[in-house]
Design a protein around this motif. Structure first.
Motif, PDB file in Angstrom:
ATOM      1  N   ALA A  46      63.766  53.295  45.453  1.00  0.00           N
ATOM      2  CA  ALA A  46      63.926  53.795  46.945  1.00  0.00           C
ATOM      3  C   ALA A  46      64.594  54.924  47.223  1.00  0.00           C
ATOM      4  CB  ALA A  46      64.630  52.661  47.599  1.00  0.00           C
ATOM      5  N   PHE A  47      65.575  55.275  46.300  1.00  0.00           N
ATOM      6  CA  PHE A  47      66.269  56.535  46.589  1.00  0.00           C
ATOM      7  C   PHE A  47      65.413  57.699  46.260  1.00  0.00           C
ATOM      8  CE2 PHE A  47      70.309  54.647  47.606  1.00  0.00           C
ATOM      9  CZ  PHE A  47      70.973  55.483  48.035  1.00  0.00           C
ATOM     10  N   ALA A  48      64.579  57.678  45.144  1.00  0.00           N
ATOM     11  CA  ALA A  48      63.759  58.608  44.603  1.00  0.00           C
ATOM     12  C   ALA A  48      62.585  59.064  45.385  1.00  0.00           C
ATOM     13  CB  ALA A  48      63.328  58.207  43.311  1.00  0.00           C
ATOM     14  N   GLU A  49      62.206  57.834  46.042  1.00  0.00           N
ATOM     15  CA  GLU A  49      60.796  58.104  47.077  1.00  0.00           C
ATOM     16  C   GLU A  49      61.388  58.637  48.479  1.00  0.00           C
ATOM     17  OE1 GLU A  49      58.918  54.460  46.609  1.00  0.00           O
ATOM     18  OE2 GLU A  49      57.870  55.104  44.639  1.00  0.00           O
ATOM     19  N   ILE A  91      64.486  60.267  49.626  1.00  0.00           N
ATOM     20  CA  ILE A  91      65.383  61.237  49.918  1.00  0.00           C
ATOM     21  C   ILE A  91      64.926  62.870  49.058  1.00  0.00           C
ATOM     22  CG2 ILE A  91      67.538  62.093  49.900  1.00  0.00           C
ATOM     23  CD1 ILE A  91      68.538  59.046  49.320  1.00  0.00           C
ATOM     24  N   GLY A  92      65.024  63.594  49.617  1.00  0.00           N
ATOM     25  CA  GLY A  92      64.944  64.867  49.041  1.00  0.00           C
ATOM     26  C   GLY A  92      66.103  65.629  48.758  1.00  0.00           C
ATOM     27  N   GLY A  93      66.166  66.928  48.553  1.00  0.00           N
ATOM     28  CA  GLY A  93      67.403  67.597  48.126  1.00  0.00           C
ATOM     29  C   GLY A  93      67.928  67.280  46.866  1.00  0.00           C
ATOM     30  N   ALA A  94      69.199  67.203  46.726  1.00  0.00           N
ATOM     31  CA  ALA A  94      70.080  67.012  45.505  1.00  0.00           C
ATOM     32  C   ALA A  94      70.532  65.554  45.387  1.00  0.00           C
ATOM     33  CB  ALA A  94      71.278  67.882  45.338  1.00  0.00           C
ATOM     34  N   SER A  95      70.888  64.918  46.607  1.00  0.00           N
ATOM     35  CA  SER A  95      71.532  63.764  46.486  1.00  0.00           C
ATOM     36  C   SER A  95      70.522  62.654  45.928  1.00  0.00           C
ATOM     37  CB  SER A  95      72.327  63.184  47.637  1.00  0.00           C
ATOM     38  OG  SER A  95      71.169  63.326  48.904  1.00  0.00           O
ATOM     39  N   GLY A  96      69.334  62.701  46.517  1.00  0.00           N
ATOM     40  CA  GLY A  96      68.451  61.682  46.229  1.00  0.00           C
ATOM     41  C   GLY A  96      68.012  61.538  44.856  1.00  0.00           C
ATOM     42  N   PRO A  97      67.596  62.657  43.999  1.00  0.00           N
ATOM     43  CA  PRO A  97      67.312  62.606  42.709  1.00  0.00           C
ATOM     44  C   PRO A  97      68.486  62.066  41.915  1.00  0.00           C
ATOM     45  CG  PRO A  97      66.195  64.604  43.563  1.00  0.00           C
ATOM     46  CD  PRO A  97      67.159  63.934  44.610  1.00  0.00           C
ATOM     47  N   LEU A  98      69.887  62.551  42.328  1.00  0.00           N
ATOM     48  CA  LEU A  98      70.893  62.378  41.519  1.00  0.00           C
ATOM     49  C   LEU A  98      71.260  60.746  41.500  1.00  0.00           C
ATOM     50  CD1 LEU A  98      73.027  65.379  42.123  1.00  0.00           C
ATOM     51  CD2 LEU A  98      71.879  64.716  40.141  1.00  0.00           C
ATOM     52  N   TYR A  99      71.525  60.128  42.639  1.00  0.00           N
ATOM     53  CA  TYR A  99      71.553  58.752  43.015  1.00  0.00           C
ATOM     54  C   TYR A  99      70.541  58.170  42.438  1.00  0.00           C
ATOM     55  CZ  TYR A  99      76.125  59.034  45.454  1.00  0.00           C
ATOM     56  OH  TYR A  99      77.526  59.269  45.761  1.00  0.00           O
ATOM     57  N   ALA A 100      69.267  58.621  42.406  1.00  0.00           N
ATOM     58  CA  ALA A 100      67.995  57.703  42.052  1.00  0.00           C
ATOM     59  C   ALA A 100      68.308  57.595  40.432  1.00  0.00           C
ATOM     60  CB  ALA A 100      66.823  58.165  42.231  1.00  0.00           C
ATOM     61  N   THR A 101      68.654  58.497  39.804  1.00  0.00           N
ATOM     62  CA  THR A 101      68.935  58.564  38.200  1.00  0.00           C
ATOM     63  C   THR A 101      70.017  58.042  37.865  1.00  0.00           C
ATOM     64  OG1 THR A 101      68.094  60.834  38.108  1.00  0.00           O
ATOM     65  CG2 THR A 101      69.566  60.208  36.471  1.00  0.00           C
ATOM     66  N   ALA A 102      70.975  57.681  38.880  1.00  0.00           N
ATOM     67  CA  ALA A 102      72.339  56.883  38.294  1.00  0.00           C
ATOM     68  C   ALA A 102      71.931  55.580  38.423  1.00  0.00           C
ATOM     69  CB  ALA A 102      73.343  57.199  39.508  1.00  0.00           C
ATOM     70  N   ASP A 135      74.462  45.235  50.360  1.00  0.00           N
ATOM     71  CA  ASP A 135      74.295  45.364  51.525  1.00  0.00           C
ATOM     72  C   ASP A 135      75.514  45.725  52.013  1.00  0.00           C
ATOM     73  OD1 ASP A 135      71.839  44.368  51.923  1.00  0.00           O
ATOM     74  OD2 ASP A 135      72.382  42.247  51.884  1.00  0.00           O
ATOM     75  N   HIS A 136      76.780  45.360  51.835  1.00  0.00           N
ATOM     76  CA  HIS A 136      78.212  45.752  52.152  1.00  0.00           C
ATOM     77  C   HIS A 136      78.429  47.235  52.089  1.00  0.00           C
ATOM     78  CE1 HIS A 136      82.497  45.198  53.129  1.00  0.00           C
ATOM     79  NE2 HIS A 136      82.775  46.085  52.201  1.00  0.00           N
ATOM     80  N   ILE A 137      77.960  47.715  50.717  1.00  0.00           N
ATOM     81  CA  ILE A 137      78.231  49.290  50.508  1.00  0.00           C
ATOM     82  C   ILE A 137      77.231  50.084  51.339  1.00  0.00           C
ATOM     83  CG2 ILE A 137      77.760  50.894  48.703  1.00  0.00           C
ATOM     84  CD1 ILE A 137      78.616  48.716  46.629  1.00  0.00           C
ATOM     85  N   ALA A 138      76.087  49.754  51.401  1.00  0.00           N
ATOM     86  CA  ALA A 138      75.172  50.307  52.152  1.00  0.00           C
ATOM     87  C   ALA A 138      75.376  50.576  53.565  1.00  0.00           C
ATOM     88  CB  ALA A 138      73.686  49.799  52.141  1.00  0.00           C
ATOM     89  N   GLU A 139      75.828  49.395  54.226  1.00  0.00           N
ATOM     90  CA  GLU A 139      76.524  49.512  55.639  1.00  0.00           C
ATOM     91  C   GLU A 139      77.481  50.329  55.732  1.00  0.00           C
ATOM     92  OE1 GLU A 139      78.468  46.434  59.079  1.00  0.00           O
ATOM     93  OE2 GLU A 139      77.823  45.593  57.256  1.00  0.00           O
ATOM     94  N   PHE A 194      69.855  54.399  51.725  1.00  0.00           N
ATOM     95  CA  PHE A 194      70.227  52.928  51.254  1.00  0.00           C
ATOM     96  C   PHE A 194      69.327  52.173  52.453  1.00  0.00           C
ATOM     97  CE2 PHE A 194      74.529  54.017  49.246  1.00  0.00           C
ATOM     98  CZ  PHE A 194      74.237  52.985  48.268  1.00  0.00           C
ATOM     99  N   THR A 195      69.117  52.712  53.618  1.00  0.00           N
ATOM    100  CA  THR A 195      68.250  51.758  54.322  1.00  0.00           C
ATOM    101  C   THR A 195      66.897  51.609  53.936  1.00  0.00           C
ATOM    102  OG1 THR A 195      68.966  53.032  56.360  1.00  0.00           O
ATOM    103  CG2 THR A 195      66.914  52.076  56.717  1.00  0.00           C
ATOM    104  N   ALA A 196      66.105  52.323  52.820  1.00  0.00           N
ATOM    105  CA  ALA A 196      65.012  52.214  52.224  1.00  0.00           C
ATOM    106  C   ALA A 196      65.236  51.208  51.305  1.00  0.00           C
ATOM    107  CB  ALA A 196      64.380  53.630  51.738  1.00  0.00           C
ATOM    108  N   ALA A 197      66.536  51.265  50.446  1.00  0.00           N
ATOM    109  CA  ALA A 197      66.601  50.417  49.395  1.00  0.00           C
ATOM    110  C   ALA A 197      66.874  49.073  49.770  1.00  0.00           C
ATOM    111  CB  ALA A 197      67.992  51.068  48.583  1.00  0.00           C
ATOM    112  N   MET A 198      67.665  48.867  50.904  1.00  0.00           N
ATOM    113  CA  MET A 198      67.831  47.620  51.161  1.00  0.00           C
ATOM    114  C   MET A 198      66.560  46.785  51.811  1.00  0.00           C
ATOM    115  SD  MET A 198      71.068  46.996  50.706  1.00  0.00           S
ATOM    116  CE  MET A 198      70.617  48.124  49.324  1.00  0.00           C
TER     117      MET A 198
END
Length: 206
Positions: A67-70, A72-83, A9-13, A41-45
């Motif tokens: 939540a990230f995978a579903e 966000i598009g572009g590059a950041s969504g799949p990469l953070y989702a994978t992480a 929550d803190h990181i997301a904010e 992060f909004t979706a994840a929280m």
């Protein structure tokens, strides 16, 4: 594991507050990295709020990654989702946070991002932060340090990694189209990764 939820929550904010900065840093790309990270992060929280049981690190990370995978598009969504999803896969049902386990989870996340992005260090991406951060938890670097001390070292490593991205040309994504002209610009993915590490440290200080 409500403590993990509180940390996220803190990181997301913090990331959401830096949405405009991240979008500006992405001006040589798609100019939407901050917007995408805020959406993710909004979706994840929101998904974490729906969980009845937060005791499993594995489930928490799976929820965030999905939540990230579903969302966000572009590059950041799949990469953070994978992480997050690779970190989840490296957990067992009783994973707790100590130096050894954090090293294992970070290693899984970094290797996942490398494969998904077909990238490595030195290409002006989030890996220029994540790889040095992971190194801070390896046995040769961690030695007798506490988890908190390793995270403190990781913040410095992340900042050095972000600064490094200003000195090299982009080799991935839309920013790679301008080649040498991308030198002098910080990578937005590296910045969002730095924010996440820094805010975890800040959270643990209190």
């Amino acid at each position: 594991m409500t403590r993990l939820k509180d940390a996220l929550d803190h990181i997301a904010e913090a990331v959401i507050k830096q949405r405009d900065l991240l979008d500006r840093l992405d001006s040589i790309g798609d100019s939407d990295h901050g917007t995408n990270m805020a959406r993710g992060f909004t979706a994840a929280m929101e998904e974490l709020e729906r969980l009845n049981d937060l005791s499993s690190t594995k489930v928490v990370f799976e929820t965030v990654g999905t939540a990230f995978a579903e969302s966000i598009g572009g590059a950041s969504g799949p990469l953070y989702a994978t992480a997050f999803l690779r970190a989840a896969a490296a957990c067992d049902e009783n994973t707790t946070f100590n130096v050894e386990n954090v090293e294992k989870l970070l290693n899984a996340a970094v290797e996942g991002v490398k494969r998904r992005g077909h990238s490595d260090a030195g290409e002006k991406t989030m890996l220029d932060v994540l790889i040095p951060v992971h190194k801070c938890f390896t046995p040769e670097e961690a030695k007798d340090k506490t988890l908190y001390q390793c995270i403190e070292a990781a913040v410095k490593a992340a900042k050095d990694g972000l600064d490094y991205t200003k000195t090299i040309p982009a080799k991935k994504g839309r920013a790679s189209y301008i080649g040498e002209r991308s030198i002098g610009h910080e990578d937005p993915g590296a910045m969002s990764s730095l924010i996440m590490v820094r805010e975890l440290f800040n959270f643990l200080k209190y």
